[in-house]
Design an enzyme around this catalytic site. Structure first.
Site, PDB file in Angstrom:
ATOM      1  N   HIS A 182       0.811  -1.233   0.000  1.00  0.00           N
ATOM      2  CA  HIS A 182       0.000   0.000   0.000  1.00  0.00           C
ATOM      3  C   HIS A 182       0.836   1.271   0.000  1.00  0.00           C
ATOM      4  CE1 HIS A 182      -4.044  -1.827   0.741  1.00  0.00           C
ATOM      5  NE2 HIS A 182      -3.270  -2.846   1.064  1.00  0.00           N
ATOM      6  N   ASP A 191       3.839   9.419  -0.743  1.00  0.00           N
ATOM      7  CA  ASP A 191       2.664   8.633  -0.362  1.00  0.00           C
ATOM      8  C   ASP A 191       2.436   7.540  -1.393  1.00  0.00           C
ATOM      9  OD1 ASP A 191       0.406   7.950   1.114  1.00  0.00           O
ATOM     10  OD2 ASP A 191      -0.240  10.031   1.306  1.00  0.00           O
TER      11      ASP A 191
HETATM   12  O1  F6P Z   1      -1.217   2.298   4.309  1.00  0.00           O
HETATM   13  C1  F6P Z   1      -0.347   2.165   5.312  1.00  0.00           C
HETATM   14  C2  F6P Z   1      -0.936   1.765   6.660  1.00  0.00           C
HETATM   15  O2  F6P Z   1       0.036   1.221   7.465  1.00  0.00           O
HETATM   16  C3  F6P Z   1      -2.063   0.772   6.544  1.00  0.00           C
HETATM   17  O3  F6P Z   1      -1.622  -0.553   6.512  1.00  0.00           O
HETATM   18  C4  F6P Z   1      -2.860   1.114   7.758  1.00  0.00           C
HETATM   19  O4  F6P Z   1      -4.193   0.795   7.598  1.00  0.00           O
HETATM   20  C5  F6P Z   1      -2.667   2.615   7.905  1.00  0.00           C
HETATM   21  O5  F6P Z   1      -1.448   2.904   7.303  1.00  0.00           O
HETATM   22  C6  F6P Z   1      -2.725   3.100   9.348  1.00  0.00           C
HETATM   23  O6  F6P Z   1      -1.611   2.660  10.057  1.00  0.00           O
HETATM   24  P1  F6P Z   1      -1.665   1.989  11.492  1.00  0.00           P
HETATM   25  O7  F6P Z   1      -2.358   0.669  11.351  1.00  0.00           O
HETATM   26  O8  F6P Z   1      -0.241   1.862  11.898  1.00  0.00           O
HETATM   27  O9  F6P Z   1      -2.445   2.917  12.373  1.00  0.00           O
END
Ligand code: F6P
Length: 535
Positions: free
Chosen positions: A157, A366
């Site tokens: 992602h 990003d």
């Molecule tokens: O897109 C990156 C990401 O790590 C996703 O996997 C996740 O949903 C989002 O950012 C939020 O991050 P975290 O789970 O560390 O709060």
């Protein structure tokens, strides 16, 4: 009959009767799971004293949710440590913030190993396994070591940096090797796909043939699949939210009166460029004093990963910068910048976006940035706002009709804000229509179908090749490209979600060879538990 098994660090478990309020990805994954029947496996988001030794799936409809608690030590090493203090900054090109610790890496590999151990008993021969994001890179290699021969896909992602940057990570050759345990690797952009393949070639000695890469018995396809949002339902949310003038919108935008609104919405994360954005807004007000008192910036920034020191520092810094600019530029009856550090419902956000004349989406780097797509989906087609978008967001590869800026250039961002606020309605509509058509034609349903079709071999690979529009020249005042047929609700052609499964791959990846490239483990350094060591 195929069953889809989704694995992600976080699992969104719906409470019974709860209306789905989660974001695009969670909604899409759940609807894909509901369509095919399936299992969603991952971290529960909580810790417990003892590591879970087994999982008990909870079935809701035709979807089962299987979640694992981590111990506090695992949360520290796997999640906060290696995932978010080493991989996250590295993948976002922030080598200076990358903090590698061997015991964190060991914890990361350990959690991936435990996930594999707990997942294997849940698997059936025809399952198609779809693993998500950087927390779980070595998971397929661990599953292969345990004899899993099913089709396994991965979607990344966030950005993937060049081999020069990725190679700075200790054990980078070992970690990147584990990517070859997947059948299909999805990336957000062609650049990310090329960087990963380049890394496999440089660090692992892999052979490349277009999108196919081989570093052992298995051939892995690496291809961009730009993620989308559920455009139609977000549009409806925005319409409904404004109609209802929900309480949070009244409370937050009420004091603006007739003033114009510039909005930013991001997790409080240094990759999002929040501090730089505040400075750019201050620069805009200094350079164009006629706007003072007439426009405000609302930055919604729910705190995130606050146990990581760099995030705590950003929290402090954003308060400091907003306070300084408000003190210097504000008036007794006008506060130029409001930073709100709390999360809002999807519905409230949709309302804020629709109310804002400018969407300021200026990450330093990003993977995609779904806020850019949500901002467009929420606009009033007759009187839309203008998107100012960082050239370093994956979304810029698709959304060239936004005002594309370099977030490192405060002056350029400040001028783009001015251009956006002054843009005539006809040009705003023209740009909006093209942007809307793009995001609607590649929405979340299209993304899911297209990825699963490629993973299951249901469509010829070349038919699925992603149309990534050519990168357009940056510049806030750039004229839009030649007019295309535009509609606010394009009848987008989406590939059908065929999910017939190819015969499971016979070869186990036990033979996943180990060949350290020149960026590999230092001579004489202590070997670590290896996620994909050759057998
Ligand atoms: O897109 C990156 C990401 O790590 C996703 O996997 C996740 O949903 C989002 O950012 C939020 O991050 P975290 O789970 O560390 O709060």
């Amino acid at each position: 009959m195929m069953r889809l098994v989704v694995v992600s660090n976080r699992v969104t478990m719906p409470e019974r009767g709860e209306k789905v309020a989660a974001g695009g990805l969670a909604v899409a994954l759940r609807s894909a799971l509901e369509k095919h029947g399936g299992l969603w496996f991952g971290w529960s988001g909580t810790t417990s004293a003892e590591p879970s030794s087994r999982v008990e799936p909870v079935r809701l409809g035709n979807v089962s949710y299987a979640v694992v608690d981590l111990t506090e030590a695992e949360r520290q090493s796997y999640y906060l440590g290696f995932s978010n203090r080493a991989l996250w900054p590295l993948m976002h090109y922030r080598l200076g913030l990358t903090d590698f610790d061997r015991s964190d890496y060991a914890g990361y590999l350990g959690v991936n190993r435990r996930f594999a151990k707990l997942l294997v008993p849940q698997l059936k021969p025809d399952d198609v396994i779809w693993i998500h994001d950087y927390h779980l890179i070595p998971l397929a290699a661990e599953l292969r070591r345990r004899g899993v021969t099913n089709r396994i896909g991965y979607f990344h992602h966030i950005p993937w940096p060049s081999a020069e940057v990725f190679g700075a990570l200790p054990f980078s050759a070992t970690l990147i090797s584990t990517m070859t345990a997947y059948d299909l690797v999805g990336m957000q952009t062609q650049t990310d796909a090329d960087n990963l393949i380049g890394g496999l070639v440089a660090l692992r000695g892999a052979h490349r043939d277009g999108e196919r890469v081989k570093a052992g018995p298995r051939e892995t396809v690496v291809r961009p699949f730009p993620i989308g949002i559920d455009v139609e339902s977000f549009r409806k949310l925005a319409v409904a939210s404004v109609r209802a003038a929900t309480q949070p919108i009244r409370a937050t935008t009420g004091p603006l009166g007739g003033r114009k609104l510039v909005i930013g919405v991001d997790r409080l994360d240094y990759s999002k460029g929040i501090v730089q954005r505040l400075e750019a807004f201050g620069q805009f007000l200094r350079s164009h004093p006629e706007h003072r008192g007439n426009v405000g910036l609302l930055q919604i920034a729910p705190p995130s990963r606050s146990d990581v020191p760099e995030y705590a520092e950003l929290d402090r810094q954003s308060d400091e910068v907003a306070g300084r600019l408000n003190a210097a530029l504000g008036e007794f009856d006008w506060t130029p910048i409001r930073v709100v550090k709390k999360a809002y419902s999807r519905s409230a956000l949709a309302g804020f976006y629709r109310r804002a004349q400018v969407g300021l989406v200026t990450p330093m780097r990003d993977g995609m940035n779904l806020v850019a797509k949500e901002y467009i989906a929420a606009q009033n087609p007759e009187d839309p706002g203008v998107l100012v978008l960082s050239r370093f967001a994956g979304a810029a590869h698709q959304m060239g009709e936004a005002l594309i800026v370099n977030p490192y250039d405060t002056h350029e961002v400040a001028e783009a804000i001015r251009t956006a606020l002054a843009m005539p309605q006809s040009e705003r509509v023209r740009r909006f229509e093209r942007l809307y058509a793009t995001i609607a034609a590649s929405d979340i349903g299209w993304w899911t179908s297209r990825y699963l079709a490629a993973l299951t071999g249901a469509e010829a690979a070349d038919k699925l090749a992603p149309p990534e529009p050519p990168r357009k020249a940056s510049g806030a005042t750039r004229k839009p490209a030649a007019r295309q047929r535009a509609t606010t609700r394009p009848a987008a052609k989406k590939p059908a979600a065929k999910t017939a499964i190819q015969p499971a791959q016979a070869a186990n990846d036990a033979a996943l060879g180990e060949k350290r490239g020149s960026f590999g483990q230092r001579a004489g350094s202590k070997p670590l538990p290896n996620a994909a060591s050759p057998r």
